[in-house]
Design a protein around this motif. Structure first.
Motif, PDB file in Angstrom:
ATOM      1  N   LEU A 125       0.831  -1.308  -0.184  1.00 39.65           N
ATOM      2  CA  LEU A 125      -0.231   0.135  -0.138  1.00 39.65           C
ATOM      3  C   LEU A 125       0.922   1.021   0.149  1.00 39.65           C
ATOM      4  CD1 LEU A 125      -3.030  -0.968   2.508  1.00 39.65           C
ATOM      5  CD2 LEU A 125      -3.085  -0.510   0.089  1.00 39.65           C
ATOM      6  N   ALA A 162      -6.772   8.179   4.486  1.00 40.99           N
ATOM      7  CA  ALA A 162      -6.662   6.925   3.687  1.00 40.99           C
ATOM      8  C   ALA A 162      -5.628   5.633   3.809  1.00 40.99           C
ATOM      9  CB  ALA A 162      -7.014   7.209   1.458  1.00 40.99           C
ATOM     10  N   PHE A 163      -4.662   6.237   3.893  1.00 39.88           N
ATOM     11  CA  PHE A 163      -3.315   4.505   4.375  1.00 39.88           C
ATOM     12  C   PHE A 163      -4.410   4.337   5.610  1.00 39.88           C
ATOM     13  CE2 PHE A 163       0.614   3.642   5.948  1.00 39.88           C
ATOM     14  CZ  PHE A 163       1.243   2.559   4.827  1.00 39.88           C
ATOM     15  N   THR A 164      -4.270   4.890   7.042  1.00 45.39           N
ATOM     16  CA  THR A 164      -4.536   4.711   7.728  1.00 45.39           C
ATOM     17  C   THR A 164      -5.146   3.909   7.673  1.00 45.39           C
ATOM     18  OG1 THR A 164      -3.277   6.334   8.702  1.00 45.39           O
ATOM     19  CG2 THR A 164      -4.844   5.041  10.105  1.00 45.39           C
ATOM     20  N   ASN A 165      -6.642   3.891   7.668  1.00 45.01           N
ATOM     21  CA  ASN A 165      -7.374   3.089   7.563  1.00 45.01           C
ATOM     22  C   ASN A 165      -7.757   2.185   7.132  1.00 45.01           C
ATOM     23  OD1 ASN A 165      -9.417   4.961   9.134  1.00 45.01           O
ATOM     24  ND2 ASN A 165     -10.829   4.953   7.847  1.00 45.01           N
ATOM     25  N   LEU A 166      -6.705   1.547   5.353  1.00 42.56           N
ATOM     26  CA  LEU A 166      -6.805   0.902   4.484  1.00 42.56           C
ATOM     27  C   LEU A 166      -6.256  -0.129   5.103  1.00 42.56           C
ATOM     28  CD1 LEU A 166      -6.798   2.399   0.711  1.00 42.56           C
ATOM     29  CD2 LEU A 166      -8.120   1.245   1.119  1.00 42.56           C
ATOM     30  N   SER A 167      -4.815   0.360   5.435  1.00 47.28           N
ATOM     31  CA  SER A 167      -3.913  -0.658   6.706  1.00 47.28           C
ATOM     32  C   SER A 167      -4.950  -1.174   7.583  1.00 47.28           C
ATOM     33  CB  SER A 167      -2.210   0.312   7.362  1.00 47.28           C
ATOM     34  OG  SER A 167      -2.978   1.703   8.311  1.00 47.28           O
ATOM     35  N   ILE A 169      -8.189  -2.128   7.449  1.00 46.42           N
ATOM     36  CA  ILE A 169      -9.150  -2.877   6.919  1.00 46.42           C
ATOM     37  C   ILE A 169      -9.306  -4.144   5.882  1.00 46.42           C
ATOM     38  CG2 ILE A 169     -10.848  -2.523   4.902  1.00 46.42           C
ATOM     39  CD1 ILE A 169     -11.387   0.232   4.924  1.00 46.42           C
ATOM     40  N   VAL A 170      -7.560  -3.665   5.395  1.00 44.91           N
ATOM     41  CA  VAL A 170      -7.300  -5.250   5.480  1.00 44.91           C
ATOM     42  C   VAL A 170      -6.735  -6.197   6.932  1.00 44.91           C
ATOM     43  CG1 VAL A 170      -5.680  -4.005   2.935  1.00 44.91           C
ATOM     44  CG2 VAL A 170      -4.856  -4.817   4.816  1.00 44.91           C
ATOM     45  N   THR A 244     -15.829   4.421   5.025  1.00 41.59           N
ATOM     46  CA  THR A 244     -14.250   3.545   4.996  1.00 41.59           C
ATOM     47  C   THR A 244     -14.509   3.052   6.610  1.00 41.59           C
ATOM     48  OG1 THR A 244     -12.343   5.375   5.399  1.00 41.59           O
ATOM     49  CG2 THR A 244     -13.106   4.419   3.305  1.00 41.59           C
ATOM     50  N   GLN A 248     -12.452  -0.096   8.223  1.00 45.17           N
ATOM     51  CA  GLN A 248     -11.330   0.008   9.930  1.00 45.17           C
ATOM     52  C   GLN A 248     -12.249  -0.339  10.791  1.00 45.17           C
ATOM     53  OE1 GLN A 248     -11.709   2.953  12.243  1.00 45.17           O
ATOM     54  NE2 GLN A 248     -10.847   2.028  12.989  1.00 45.17           N
TER      55      GLN A 248
END
Length: 404
Positions: A125, A162-167, A169-170, A244, A248
């Protein structure tokens, strides 16, 4: 010589005596055909030289031949059915990995795989930020641009958020993939003991939590109002929060409550031990993962993690914990985005707390826990896994394979 054919009388006549009879034919008996006496066992028949009952085919009747392949051909072996990865008796949520394929080393492999896959995905990411930096004109200071986006202390802009939430969510697909790859358990049983997301129960939790949490946050903002200004891109951030942040929150519940609860709980046979053994790991790692070591922040986060863990245990699933986590995060971010103090809502290594805020958190989370468990009893929420077919029941298989 005469040109006429000889007369009828000139042809040679058939001999008066018949040809000599063949030996054994016709039958010696002079009785008409069909009135012959029935042959008796041991007496010679008219068409054979051996008595009845002593023919070659009568020596080995077909019904006495053994079934199976010819001599020298390998025998067929029926493949035994594999044991079910799920338990064959009712169990609590934390024991869902104690099925027929459970081994003592699988929880260790699960934790190692989970950490490794999360590490790889987060680094992938971060690589997406490189073309974004080039496209936005940061080619000269690309390394500084990436470091600034990855550091929440530098500012919680849209890219950092966005990066914080995506990291986080994965964590959902990684946890589900790990229990499937290592334990062969259907990933849906990481959600609940029923193997599905119970949307009606989730909606019931939201209906109770939203008004209660609005009152709780309102009291907190009145006693300790935020000091920060409204972010520049607050509208974009508001949309990102709504889309998101629930995922998260679910990612953290899947990792700290679901995955850790089932992996550690699978080591223990007794339900009470399996339920309590993962508790310190779930609560402690969740509190430490936020970065702050301030005692009152740890108490605040620990009370929240304890409430969501007990909800997972006593409701047999993650729905109530996800509802509590999502309501808390979404409402705090929406309010702070509009009123100010958005970045103050994030916990970092230098965040500090107060004893009054920690005490309020303990009281509110305890109240929410009691109310949700009361609603779970009224809604008759399933707390234990109920197998439909016992796993040890043999299943007939029509497949056959050669050994070796």
């Amino acid at each position: 010589m005469s040109d006429q054919h000889p007369g009828h009388d000139a042809w040679p006549t058939r001999p008066e005596q018949p040809y000599p009879p063949q030996q054994g034919y016709p039958p010696q008996s002079q009785q008409p055909y069909g009135q012959q006496p029935s042959p008796q066992p041991g007496q010679p028949g008219p068409y054979a030289q051996q008595p009845y009952g002593q023919q070659p085919y009568a020596q080995q009747p077909y019904a006495q031949q053994p079934y199976g392949p010819p001599a020298g051909y390998p025998a067929l072996a029926v493949r035994a059915p594999k044991p079910s990865p799920l338990p064959d008796h009712p169990v609590i949520y934390q024991q869902l990995l104690r099925g027929g394929r459970h081994r003592w080393w699988k929880p260790i492999l699960s934790i190692v795989m989970f950490v490794a896959v999360v590490f790889v995905l987060i680094n992938l990411l971060s690589l997406i930020l490189i073309p974004i930096g080039i496209a936005t004109g940061h080619s000269a200071d690309l390394a500084q641009f990436v470091d600034r986006i990855l550091d929440p202390k530098a500012g919680m802009g849209p890219l950092t958020f966005a990066f914080t939430n995506l990291s986080l969510i994965v964590l959902i697909p990684v946890a589900m993939f790990t229990v499937w790859a290592v334990h062969r358990t259907p990933p849906r049983y990481l959600i609940s003991v029923e193997g599905r997301f119970r949307w009606r129960w989730f909606g019931r939790c939201l209906a109770l939590l939203v008004p209660l949490w609005l009152v709780y946050l309102g009291i907190g903002f009145l006693t300790d109002p935020p000091t920060g200004a409204r972010p520049e891109h607050w509208v974009v951030l508001m949309i990102m929060v709504v889309l998101t942040t629930p995922l998260q929150a679910a990612g953290e519940e899947f990792a700290f409550r679901g995955f850790l609860g089932q992996v550690i709980g699978s080591w223990f046979r007794k339900p009470i031990v399996a339920a309590l053994a993962p508790l310190p790991f779930s609560v402690g790692l969740f509190a430490l993962a936020h970065g702050s070591l301030h005692v009152w922040i740890l108490v605040d986060l620990g009370a929240f993690a304890l409430a969501t863990y007990l909800l997972m245990w006593r409701t047999g699933g993650l729905e109530a914990g996800i509802a509590l986590h999502a309501v808390n995060n979404v409402l705090i971010m929406v309010i702070t985005l509009y009123l100010g103090g958005f970045e103050e809502g994030f916990v970092s290594s230098d965040t500090t707390g107060s004893w009054s805020a920690a005490l309020m958190s303990v009281a509110v989370n305890g109240l929410v826990l009691a109310l949700l468990l009361w609603q779970a009893r009224r809604a008759k929420i399933t707390r234990r896994y109920q197998p439909s077919v016992p796993a040890e029941t043999p299943v007939a298989s029509g497949y056959a394979t050669l050994p070796g």
